[in-house]
Design a protein around this motif. Structure first.
Motif, short mmCIF file in Angstrom:
data_model
loop_
_atom_site.label_atom_id
_atom_site.label_comp_id
_atom_site.label_asym_id
_atom_site.label_seq_id
_atom_site.Cartn_x
_atom_site.Cartn_y
_atom_site.Cartn_z
N HIS A 211 116.79 -148.24 33.53
CA HIS A 211 117.06 -149.32 32.57
C HIS A 211 118.53 -149.72 32.54
O HIS A 211 118.85 -150.91 32.41
CB HIS A 211 116.63 -148.88 31.17
CG HIS A 211 116.87 -149.91 30.12
ND1 HIS A 211 116.10 -151.03 29.98
CD2 HIS A 211 117.85 -149.99 29.16
CE1 HIS A 211 116.56 -151.76 28.99
NE2 HIS A 211 117.62 -151.16 28.47
N ALA A 212 119.42 -148.76 32.62
CA ALA A 212 120.86 -149.04 32.50
C ALA A 212 121.35 -149.82 33.71
O ALA A 212 120.84 -149.68 34.82
CB ALA A 212 121.63 -147.75 32.35
N GLU A 213 122.38 -150.64 33.47
CA GLU A 213 122.99 -151.42 34.54
C GLU A 213 124.46 -151.04 34.66
O GLU A 213 125.17 -150.97 33.65
CB GLU A 213 122.88 -152.93 34.24
CG GLU A 213 121.46 -153.47 34.25
CD GLU A 213 120.84 -153.48 35.63
OE1 GLU A 213 121.60 -153.47 36.63
OE2 GLU A 213 119.60 -153.48 35.73
N GLY A 214 124.90 -150.77 35.87
CA GLY A 214 126.30 -150.42 36.08
C GLY A 214 126.56 -150.13 37.54
O GLY A 214 125.63 -149.88 38.32
N PRO A 215 127.82 -150.14 37.95
CA PRO A 215 128.17 -149.98 39.36
C PRO A 215 128.19 -148.54 39.85
O PRO A 215 128.26 -148.30 41.05
CB PRO A 215 129.57 -150.58 39.44
CG PRO A 215 130.15 -150.30 38.08
CD PRO A 215 129.02 -150.43 37.13
N ASP A 216 128.16 -147.57 38.91
CA ASP A 216 128.37 -146.17 39.31
C ASP A 216 127.57 -145.24 38.41
O ASP A 216 128.11 -144.49 37.61
CB ASP A 216 129.86 -145.84 39.25
CG ASP A 216 130.19 -144.47 39.85
OD1 ASP A 216 129.29 -143.84 40.43
OD2 ASP A 216 131.35 -144.03 39.71
N LEU A 217 126.24 -145.32 38.51
CA LEU A 217 125.34 -144.52 37.69
C LEU A 217 124.65 -143.49 38.57
O LEU A 217 124.03 -143.84 39.58
CB LEU A 217 124.29 -145.39 37.01
CG LEU A 217 124.75 -146.63 36.25
CD1 LEU A 217 123.55 -147.33 35.63
CD2 LEU A 217 125.76 -146.26 35.18
N HIS A 218 124.72 -142.21 38.17
CA HIS A 218 124.08 -141.14 38.93
C HIS A 218 123.30 -140.24 37.99
O HIS A 218 123.78 -139.90 36.90
CB HIS A 218 125.12 -140.29 39.66
CG HIS A 218 125.86 -141.02 40.73
ND1 HIS A 218 125.64 -140.81 42.08
CD2 HIS A 218 126.84 -141.95 40.66
CE1 HIS A 218 126.44 -141.58 42.78
NE2 HIS A 218 127.18 -142.28 41.95
N LEU A 219 122.11 -139.84 38.40
CA LEU A 219 121.30 -138.86 37.68
C LEU A 219 121.18 -137.62 38.54
O LEU A 219 120.79 -137.70 39.71
CB LEU A 219 119.90 -139.43 37.39
CG LEU A 219 118.84 -138.43 36.92
CD1 LEU A 219 119.22 -137.80 35.58
CD2 LEU A 219 117.47 -139.10 36.84
N ARG A 220 121.49 -136.46 37.95
CA ARG A 220 121.31 -135.19 38.65
C ARG A 220 120.21 -134.39 37.95
O ARG A 220 120.35 -134.02 36.78
CB ARG A 220 122.60 -134.38 38.68
CG ARG A 220 122.41 -132.97 39.26
CD ARG A 220 123.73 -132.30 39.57
NE ARG A 220 124.34 -132.88 40.75
CZ ARG A 220 125.53 -132.51 41.24
NH1 ARG A 220 126.24 -131.59 40.62
NH2 ARG A 220 126.01 -133.08 42.32
N LEU A 221 119.11 -134.15 38.64
CA LEU A 221 118.04 -133.30 38.13
C LEU A 221 118.30 -131.87 38.58
O LEU A 221 118.53 -131.63 39.77
CB LEU A 221 116.68 -133.78 38.66
CG LEU A 221 116.23 -135.17 38.23
CD1 LEU A 221 114.89 -135.51 38.86
CD2 LEU A 221 116.15 -135.27 36.71
N VAL A 222 118.24 -130.94 37.64
CA VAL A 222 118.57 -129.55 37.92
C VAL A 222 117.30 -128.71 37.76
O VAL A 222 116.79 -128.55 36.64
CB VAL A 222 119.69 -129.05 36.98
CG1 VAL A 222 120.07 -127.63 37.35
CG2 VAL A 222 120.89 -129.99 37.05
N LYS A 223 116.81 -128.19 38.87
CA LYS A 223 115.56 -127.45 38.86
C LYS A 223 115.66 -126.22 37.96
O LYS A 223 116.62 -125.45 38.02
CB LYS A 223 115.17 -127.03 40.28
CG LYS A 223 113.80 -126.36 40.37
CD LYS A 223 113.40 -126.14 41.81
CE LYS A 223 112.08 -125.38 41.92
NZ LYS A 223 110.97 -126.11 41.29
N ASP A 224 114.65 -126.07 37.09
CA ASP A 224 114.47 -124.92 36.20
C ASP A 224 115.46 -124.87 35.03
O ASP A 224 115.40 -123.94 34.23
CB ASP A 224 114.53 -123.60 36.96
CG ASP A 224 113.41 -123.46 37.98
OD1 ASP A 224 112.33 -124.05 37.73
OD2 ASP A 224 113.60 -122.80 39.00
N ALA A 225 116.37 -125.82 34.91
CA ALA A 225 117.28 -125.83 33.75
C ALA A 225 116.51 -126.30 32.53
O ALA A 225 115.72 -127.24 32.59
CB ALA A 225 118.47 -126.73 34.02
#
Length: 250
Positions: A211-225
């Motif tokens: 949904h968010a708009e921007g030039p530098d968006l990153h999502l990090r999924l961390v297994k088991d956290a």
């Protein structure tokens, strides 16, 4: 440990905080629902910022921790007011909000309210719009009727005593929604999310990223956290995300 300081807001709330000077942008930790500024992440980041010579602010929303007020009488908009007031009064120049759970929603509201002050954003298990999509959407007909007749319902928590959710919190939450309209984030943003989180789903994190708009968006999924995101590995990932944002801001 340094003594807690207090500030009176324009709404008459007395907010508790800890503030340490250093190089900007100011790192501002925004805690979760019913959390306080004495939590593992807040204290760890304060110590990390101090050792790095970085300016840092942590505080308690009204109805939380050492601040005045009752949690049951509060709402998302109240805590957004608290955040804006304390940031305006106690920081200058650029800020980098670090929002955990409900604090992630607060970070997005802050970015929407004062985009000119935001250097970047880091969120940890961000929970935008949870009063509508998490609570209201999953209330039974009986709970909705109770909310109307009694004015509140109690929800169990995996982490503490039950949450008392008021009718006002639900109605106010609808005025603070960030996933229904444009969400412009024109600065570096790092979203962190654990795959074993039982409070905020990976679907929520993906929805926010989409949904968010921007030039530098990153999502990090961390297994088991899990939702706490507070073990040594996760704390290191948080500081790594902050460093990424700081590096991207120059």
């Amino acid at each position: 440990m340094a003594q807690t300081s207090f500030i009176e807001t324009g709404q008459g709330r007395r907010l508790a905080y800890h503030r340490s000077e250093g190089q900007g942008p100011w790192l501002v930790f925004l805690g979760g629902l019913k959390s306080d500024m004495q939590g593992t992440k807040a204290l760890f980041l304060e110590d990390w910022a101090r050792r790095a010579g970085r300016a840092f602010l942590r505080f308690d929303y009204s109805g939380h921790g050492e601040s005045s007020g009752s949690f049951g009488e509060g709402a998302i908009g109240d805590w957004a007011e608290d955040t804006r007031e304390i940031v305006t009064a106690l920081t200058d120049g650029a800020i980098l909000p670090i929002g955990s759970s409900m604090g992630g929603w607060q970070a997005l509201l802050l970015a929407r309210a004062m985009p000119e002050r935001i250097a970047g954003v880091v969120t940890i298990a961000a929970a935008p719009d949870f009063t509508e999509d998490g609570y209201w959407a999953n209330f039974s007909a009986e709970q909705k009727a109770q909310l109307e007749s009694v004015g509140q319902v109690e929800l169990p928590s995996d982490y503490m005593e039950p949450y008392v959710i008021s009718k006002r919190m639900i109605e106010d939450g609808r005025r603070q929604l960030v996933l229904r309209g444009p969400l412009e984030l024109p600065f570096p943003v790092r979203f962190l999310q654990g795959t074993a989180d039982t409070a905020v789903s990976t679907a929520t994190a993906l929805r926010l990223l989409d949904h968010a708009e921007g030039p530098d968006l990153h999502l990090r999924l961390v297994k088991d956290a899990d939702h706490r995101f507070s073990d040594e590995r996760c704390l290191s990932l948080i500081t790594g995300a902050i460093e990424e944002v700081l590096a991207a801001t120059g």
